[in-house]
Design a protein around this motif. Structure first.
Motif, PDB file in Angstrom:
ATOM      1  N   ILE A  12      90.651  -5.777  42.116  1.00 15.66           N
ATOM      2  CA  ILE A  12      90.436  -7.053  42.787  1.00 15.66           C
ATOM      3  C   ILE A  12      91.325  -7.092  44.022  1.00 15.66           C
ATOM      4  CG2 ILE A  12      90.668  -9.567  42.583  1.00 15.66           C
ATOM      5  CD1 ILE A  12      90.218  -9.180  39.539  1.00 15.66           C
ATOM      6  N   GLU A  13      90.753  -7.529  45.139  1.00 18.96           N
ATOM      7  CA  GLU A  13      91.479  -7.626  46.398  1.00 18.96           C
ATOM      8  C   GLU A  13      91.235  -8.992  47.018  1.00 18.96           C
ATOM      9  OE1 GLU A  13      91.304  -3.025  47.950  1.00 18.96           O
ATOM     10  OE2 GLU A  13      89.704  -4.383  48.568  1.00 18.96           O
ATOM     11  N   TYR A  14      92.142  -9.401  47.923  1.00 17.26           N
ATOM     12  CA  TYR A  14      91.984 -10.681  48.613  1.00 17.26           C
ATOM     13  C   TYR A  14      92.501 -10.555  50.043  1.00 17.26           C
ATOM     14  CZ  TYR A  14      96.951 -11.170  47.678  1.00 17.26           C
ATOM     15  OH  TYR A  14      98.304 -10.949  47.627  1.00 17.26           O
ATOM     16  N   THR A  15      92.019 -11.430  50.928  1.00 24.31           N
ATOM     17  CA  THR A  15      92.471 -11.457  52.316  1.00 24.31           C
ATOM     18  C   THR A  15      92.118 -12.790  52.945  1.00 24.31           C
ATOM     19  OG1 THR A  15      92.465 -10.250  54.421  1.00 24.31           O
ATOM     20  CG2 THR A  15      90.344 -10.555  53.351  1.00 24.31           C
ATOM     21  N   ASP A  16      92.790 -13.098  54.046  1.00 21.29           N
ATOM     22  CA  ASP A  16      92.379 -14.242  54.850  1.00 21.29           C
ATOM     23  C   ASP A  16      91.761 -13.764  56.163  1.00 21.29           C
ATOM     24  OD1 ASP A  16      94.634 -13.298  56.080  1.00 21.29           O
ATOM     25  OD2 ASP A  16      95.668 -15.215  56.171  1.00 21.29           O
ATOM     26  N   ASP A  17      91.666 -12.445  56.330  1.00 19.02           N
ATOM     27  CA  ASP A  17      91.055 -11.850  57.520  1.00 19.02           C
ATOM     28  C   ASP A  17      89.901 -10.945  57.096  1.00 19.02           C
ATOM     29  OD1 ASP A  17      90.398 -10.741  59.971  1.00 19.02           O
ATOM     30  OD2 ASP A  17      92.140  -9.418  60.040  1.00 19.02           O
ATOM     31  N   HIS A  33      87.460  -9.626  58.680  1.00 16.46           N
ATOM     32  CA  HIS A  33      86.805  -8.843  59.723  1.00 16.46           C
ATOM     33  C   HIS A  33      86.380  -7.491  59.149  1.00 16.46           C
ATOM     34  CE1 HIS A  33      86.211  -6.463  63.354  1.00 16.46           C
ATOM     35  NE2 HIS A  33      86.075  -7.615  63.983  1.00 16.46           N
ATOM     36  N   PRO A  34      85.165  -7.015  59.473  1.00 11.12           N
ATOM     37  CA  PRO A  34      84.680  -5.742  58.903  1.00 11.12           C
ATOM     38  C   PRO A  34      85.599  -4.547  59.144  1.00 11.12           C
ATOM     39  CG  PRO A  34      82.908  -6.894  60.013  1.00 11.12           C
ATOM     40  CD  PRO A  34      84.164  -7.661  60.315  1.00 11.12           C
ATOM     41  N   ARG A  35      86.371  -4.571  60.223  1.00 10.84           N
ATOM     42  CA  ARG A  35      87.283  -3.451  60.480  1.00 10.84           C
ATOM     43  C   ARG A  35      88.594  -3.583  59.724  1.00 10.84           C
ATOM     44  NH1 ARG A  35      86.125  -3.074  66.856  1.00 10.84           N
ATOM     45  NH2 ARG A  35      84.070  -2.150  66.690  1.00 10.84           N
ATOM     46  N   ASN A  36      88.805  -4.716  59.072  1.00  8.16           N
ATOM     47  CA  ASN A  36      90.013  -4.899  58.255  1.00  8.16           C
ATOM     48  C   ASN A  36      89.747  -4.282  56.887  1.00  8.16           C
ATOM     49  OD1 ASN A  36      92.290  -5.678  56.899  1.00  8.16           O
ATOM     50  ND2 ASN A  36      91.673  -7.807  56.701  1.00  8.16           N
ATOM     51  N   THR A  37      90.104  -3.035  56.740  1.00 10.67           N
ATOM     52  CA  THR A  37      89.888  -2.354  55.464  1.00 10.67           C
ATOM     53  C   THR A  37      91.091  -2.479  54.544  1.00 10.67           C
ATOM     54  OG1 THR A  37      90.686  -0.274  56.409  1.00 10.67           O
ATOM     55  CG2 THR A  37      88.299  -0.675  56.466  1.00 10.67           C
ATOM     56  N   TYR A  38      92.153  -3.114  55.012  1.00  8.22           N
ATOM     57  CA  TYR A  38      93.376  -3.229  54.229  1.00  8.22           C
ATOM     58  C   TYR A  38      93.514  -4.625  53.642  1.00  8.22           C
ATOM     59  CZ  TYR A  38      94.354   1.147  56.491  1.00  8.22           C
ATOM     60  OH  TYR A  38      94.267   2.426  56.934  1.00  8.22           O
ATOM     61  N   TRP A  39      92.738  -4.909  52.616  1.00 10.14           N
ATOM     62  CA  TRP A  39      92.880  -6.164  51.892  1.00 10.14           C
ATOM     63  C   TRP A  39      94.060  -6.006  50.939  1.00 10.14           C
ATOM     64  CZ3 TRP A  39      88.143  -9.485  50.471  1.00 10.14           C
ATOM     65  CH2 TRP A  39      87.226  -9.500  51.528  1.00 10.14           C
ATOM     66  N   ASP A  40      94.671  -7.112  50.550  1.00 10.55           N
ATOM     67  CA  ASP A  40      95.769  -7.073  49.590  1.00 10.55           C
ATOM     68  C   ASP A  40      95.210  -6.892  48.185  1.00 10.55           C
ATOM     69  OD1 ASP A  40      98.081  -7.599  51.317  1.00 10.55           O
ATOM     70  OD2 ASP A  40      97.109  -9.538  51.653  1.00 10.55           O
ATOM     71  N   MET A  41      95.834  -6.004  47.428  1.00 16.12           N
ATOM     72  CA  MET A  41      95.356  -5.744  46.075  1.00 16.12           C
ATOM     73  C   MET A  41      96.011  -6.708  45.095  1.00 16.12           C
ATOM     74  SD  MET A  41      95.119  -2.209  43.987  1.00 16.12           S
ATOM     75  CE  MET A  41      93.605  -1.770  44.809  1.00 16.12           C
ATOM     76  N   TRP A  42      95.190  -7.243  44.203  1.00 14.15           N
ATOM     77  CA  TRP A  42      95.696  -8.109  43.141  1.00 14.15           C
ATOM     78  C   TRP A  42      95.980  -7.218  41.930  1.00 14.15           C
ATOM     79  CZ3 TRP A  42      97.600 -12.760  42.457  1.00 14.15           C
ATOM     80  CH2 TRP A  42      97.696 -13.255  41.160  1.00 14.15           C
ATOM     81  N   GLY A  43      97.245  -7.024  41.622  1.00 17.31           N
ATOM     82  CA  GLY A  43      97.606  -6.161  40.507  1.00 17.31           C
ATOM     83  C   GLY A  43      97.232  -4.716  40.784  1.00 17.31           C
TER      84      GLY A  43
END
Length: 129
Positions: A35-40, A42-52
């Motif tokens: 599970i990942e989350y982000t507030d950005d 954008h399709p080029r933002n491949t670095y979402w924050d990982m939940w656990g």
């Protein structure tokens, strides 16, 4: 504007029951779920924050749904997506990825196309809220 990324992006948002059915499909195929989350978004933002951590050892979708609920509580105003990883070839391959949650107010973008010399076109965009 509705952000469209991953599987099911042009369908209405999935219910928890439908998300659970997709998780069950992933687990039946032996895929690890993350599970990942982000507030950005954008399709080029491949670095979402990982939940656990990715859930490699789960066999029941209820465990994933519990983690998803915890992520929702902590990051309710963010985009949340579920990823399924397959390591059967000796390396991690994303087999499924879809957005499960989105903020109540999604960002809007304005795109402008400008015709220049011959058949060339330039595009620019601006975010509006």
């Amino acid at each position: 504007m509705r952000i469209t990324q991953g599987c099911f992006s042009f369908l209405p948002d999935l219910t928890d029951e439908q998300i659970s059915a997709q998780v069950e499909y992933c687990l039946q195929n032996g895929w690890a779920v993350g599970i990942e989350y982000t507030d950005d978004p954008h399709p080029r933002n491949t670095y979402w924050d990982m939940w656990g951590h990715p859930m490699f050892d789960l066999r029941d979708p209820k465990g994933v749904m519990m983690e998803l609920d915890e992520c929702r509580k902590a990051h309710g105003a963010a985009y949340i997506r579920l990823n399924a990883f397959d390591n059967s070839n000796g390396f991690e391959t994303v087999r499924m990825s879809f957005i499960t949650d989105r903020p109540a107010q999604e960002p809007t973008f304005t795109m402008t196309r400008t015709d220049v010399g011959g058949r060339s076109q330039h595009y620019s965009w601006a975010a509006t809220r």
